[in-house]
Design a protein around this motif. Structure first.
Motif, mmCIF file in Angstrom:
data_model
loop_
_atom_site.group_PDB
_atom_site.id
_atom_site.type_symbol
_atom_site.label_atom_id
_atom_site.label_comp_id
_atom_site.label_asym_id
_atom_site.label_seq_id
_atom_site.Cartn_x
_atom_site.Cartn_y
_atom_site.Cartn_z
ATOM 1 N N PRO A 70 -20.186 55.499 30.173
ATOM 2 C CA PRO A 70 -19.268 54.406 29.843
ATOM 3 C C PRO A 70 -19.073 53.466 31.029
ATOM 4 O O PRO A 70 -19.174 53.872 32.182
ATOM 5 N N CYS A 71 -18.782 52.224 30.729
ATOM 6 C CA CYS A 71 -18.536 51.207 31.757
ATOM 7 C C CYS A 71 -17.290 51.575 32.552
ATOM 8 O O CYS A 71 -16.283 51.999 31.986
ATOM 9 N N THR A 72 -17.354 51.384 33.863
ATOM 10 C CA THR A 72 -16.216 51.696 34.738
ATOM 11 C C THR A 72 -15.572 50.433 35.308
ATOM 12 O O THR A 72 -14.612 50.521 36.073
ATOM 13 N N GLN A 73 -16.096 49.268 34.943
ATOM 14 C CA GLN A 73 -15.554 48.000 35.443
ATOM 15 C C GLN A 73 -14.196 47.723 34.794
ATOM 16 O O GLN A 73 -13.906 48.212 33.703
ATOM 17 N N PRO A 74 -13.361 46.898 35.442
ATOM 18 C CA PRO A 74 -12.098 46.514 34.805
ATOM 19 C C PRO A 74 -12.379 45.683 33.547
ATOM 20 O O PRO A 74 -13.348 44.938 33.484
ATOM 21 N N CYS A 75 -11.528 45.830 32.562
ATOM 22 C CA CYS A 75 -11.671 45.108 31.305
ATOM 23 C C CYS A 75 -11.451 43.612 31.552
ATOM 24 O O CYS A 75 -10.622 43.218 32.372
ATOM 25 N N THR A 76 -12.200 42.792 30.842
ATOM 26 C CA THR A 76 -12.063 41.333 30.998
ATOM 27 C C THR A 76 -11.458 40.698 29.747
ATOM 28 O O THR A 76 -11.352 39.478 29.666
ATOM 29 N N ARG A 77 -11.046 41.521 28.782
ATOM 30 C CA ARG A 77 -10.483 40.982 27.538
ATOM 31 C C ARG A 77 -9.053 40.498 27.772
ATOM 32 O O ARG A 77 -8.313 41.039 28.591
ATOM 33 N N VAL A 78 -8.676 39.470 27.025
ATOM 34 C CA VAL A 78 -7.315 38.922 27.088
ATOM 35 C C VAL A 78 -6.583 39.396 25.838
ATOM 36 O O VAL A 78 -7.088 39.289 24.717
ATOM 37 N N LEU A 79 -5.402 39.949 26.050
ATOM 38 C CA LEU A 79 -4.593 40.457 24.945
ATOM 39 C C LEU A 79 -3.945 39.292 24.187
ATOM 40 O O LEU A 79 -3.898 38.161 24.698
ATOM 41 N N VAL A 80 -3.410 39.559 22.988
ATOM 42 C CA VAL A 80 -2.797 38.498 22.175
ATOM 43 C C VAL A 80 -1.642 37.823 22.888
ATOM 44 O O VAL A 80 -1.332 36.658 22.637
ATOM 45 N N CYS A 81 -1.000 38.529 23.805
ATOM 46 C CA CYS A 81 0.126 37.951 24.545
ATOM 47 C C CYS A 81 -0.344 37.023 25.665
ATOM 48 O O CYS A 81 0.459 36.337 26.295
ATOM 49 N N GLY A 82 -1.663 37.042 25.946
ATOM 50 C CA GLY A 82 -2.197 36.185 27.000
ATOM 51 C C GLY A 82 -2.439 36.909 28.306
ATOM 52 O O GLY A 82 -3.068 36.366 29.216
ATOM 53 N N HIS A 83 -1.940 38.143 28.443
ATOM 54 C CA HIS A 83 -2.158 38.918 29.665
ATOM 55 C C HIS A 83 -3.531 39.594 29.622
ATOM 56 O O HIS A 83 -4.021 39.923 28.551
ATOM 57 N N PRO A 84 -4.135 39.815 30.804
ATOM 58 C CA PRO A 84 -5.419 40.542 30.815
ATOM 59 C C PRO A 84 -5.188 42.039 30.583
ATOM 60 O O PRO A 84 -4.160 42.582 30.989
ATOM 61 N N CYS A 85 -6.134 42.669 29.927
ATOM 62 C CA CYS A 85 -6.075 44.111 29.693
ATOM 63 C C CYS A 85 -6.188 44.827 31.041
ATOM 64 O O CYS A 85 -6.943 44.404 31.912
ATOM 65 N N GLN A 86 -5.458 45.907 31.223
ATOM 66 C CA GLN A 86 -5.454 46.650 32.489
ATOM 67 C C GLN A 86 -6.296 47.934 32.428
ATOM 68 O O GLN A 86 -6.376 48.662 33.394
ATOM 69 N N SER A 87 -6.909 48.213 31.298
ATOM 70 C CA SER A 87 -7.702 49.442 31.134
ATOM 71 C C SER A 87 -9.119 49.258 31.653
ATOM 72 O O SER A 87 -9.580 48.136 31.825
ATOM 73 N N PRO A 88 -9.832 50.382 31.855
ATOM 74 C CA PRO A 88 -11.267 50.255 32.145
ATOM 75 C C PRO A 88 -11.968 49.644 30.932
ATOM 76 O O PRO A 88 -11.517 49.804 29.802
ATOM 77 N N CYS A 89 -13.050 48.968 31.167
ATOM 78 C CA CYS A 89 -13.773 48.235 30.136
ATOM 79 C C CYS A 89 -14.149 49.092 28.926
ATOM 80 O O CYS A 89 -14.085 48.644 27.798
ATOM 81 N N ALA A 90 -14.532 50.338 29.145
ATOM 82 C CA ALA A 90 -15.020 51.190 28.059
ATOM 83 C C ALA A 90 -13.910 51.710 27.148
ATOM 84 O O ALA A 90 -14.180 52.229 26.081
ATOM 85 N N LYS A 91 -12.668 51.585 27.567
ATOM 86 C CA LYS A 91 -11.550 52.105 26.769
ATOM 87 C C LYS A 91 -10.987 51.006 25.871
ATOM 88 O O LYS A 91 -11.133 49.821 26.148
#
Length: 160
Positions: free
Chosen positions: A124-145
């Protein structure tokens, strides 16, 4: 004969190397001195110098690491001289692009399709997640989760 004489002498062994030892060891034929110097003989087949001590028999398989092209992935690996490079697991980073767009953090020899039943098995990817949540904040989980709900104070306001 000296008996148990502990005087240290420098003697020439049958191989030609010099060694320092106790006097009583040089006079006893049943206590042959094994040479402790590095072996200088070349191994048949490859011409590398034996890695054993002079007083021991040379290895039949050369263990010196040499660069060899690995046929499964085409990387250059440091492989023991005696080993068929097709049987060597590549230790270089895989870096195949994962579905998230990041490079694979695994090793080529573990991920490559030839090693993994005909298909690539990437960790699984270990990089930080780059997705933006509906609230506008960036996701704080690892990318694969999966992205969890945001715990930050929401700054979005609804128009009334």
């Amino acid at each position: 004969a000296c008996g148990d004489c502990k005087v240290r002498l420098r003697v020439q062994l049958s191989c030609g190397h010099m060694q320092t030892t106790e006097c009583f060891r040089t006079t006893s034929p049943d206590k042959a001195l094994p040479c402790q110097a590095r072996c200088e003989r070349t191994l048949p087949g490859c011409g590398h110098v034996c890695q054993e001590l002079c007083g021991k028999p040379c290895e039949q398989r050369c263990k010196q690491f040499v660069p060899k092209a690995l046929p499964r992935c085409k990387h250059l690996g440091q492989v023991p001289c005696h080993m068929d490079p097709a049987k060597f697991r590549c230790e270089q980073r895989c870096d195949a692009e994962l579905s998230c767009g990041h490079g694979c953090p695994g090793k080529c020899g573990s991920c490559h399709p030839s090693f993994a039943f005909g298909r690539a098995l990437h960790p699984p990817c270990t990089q930080p997640c780059t997705r933006v949540l509906v609230c506008g904040h960036p996701c704080q989980s690892p990318c694969a989760k999966a992205c969890p709900p945001c715990v930050k104070v929401c700054e979005n306001k609804c128009d009334a």
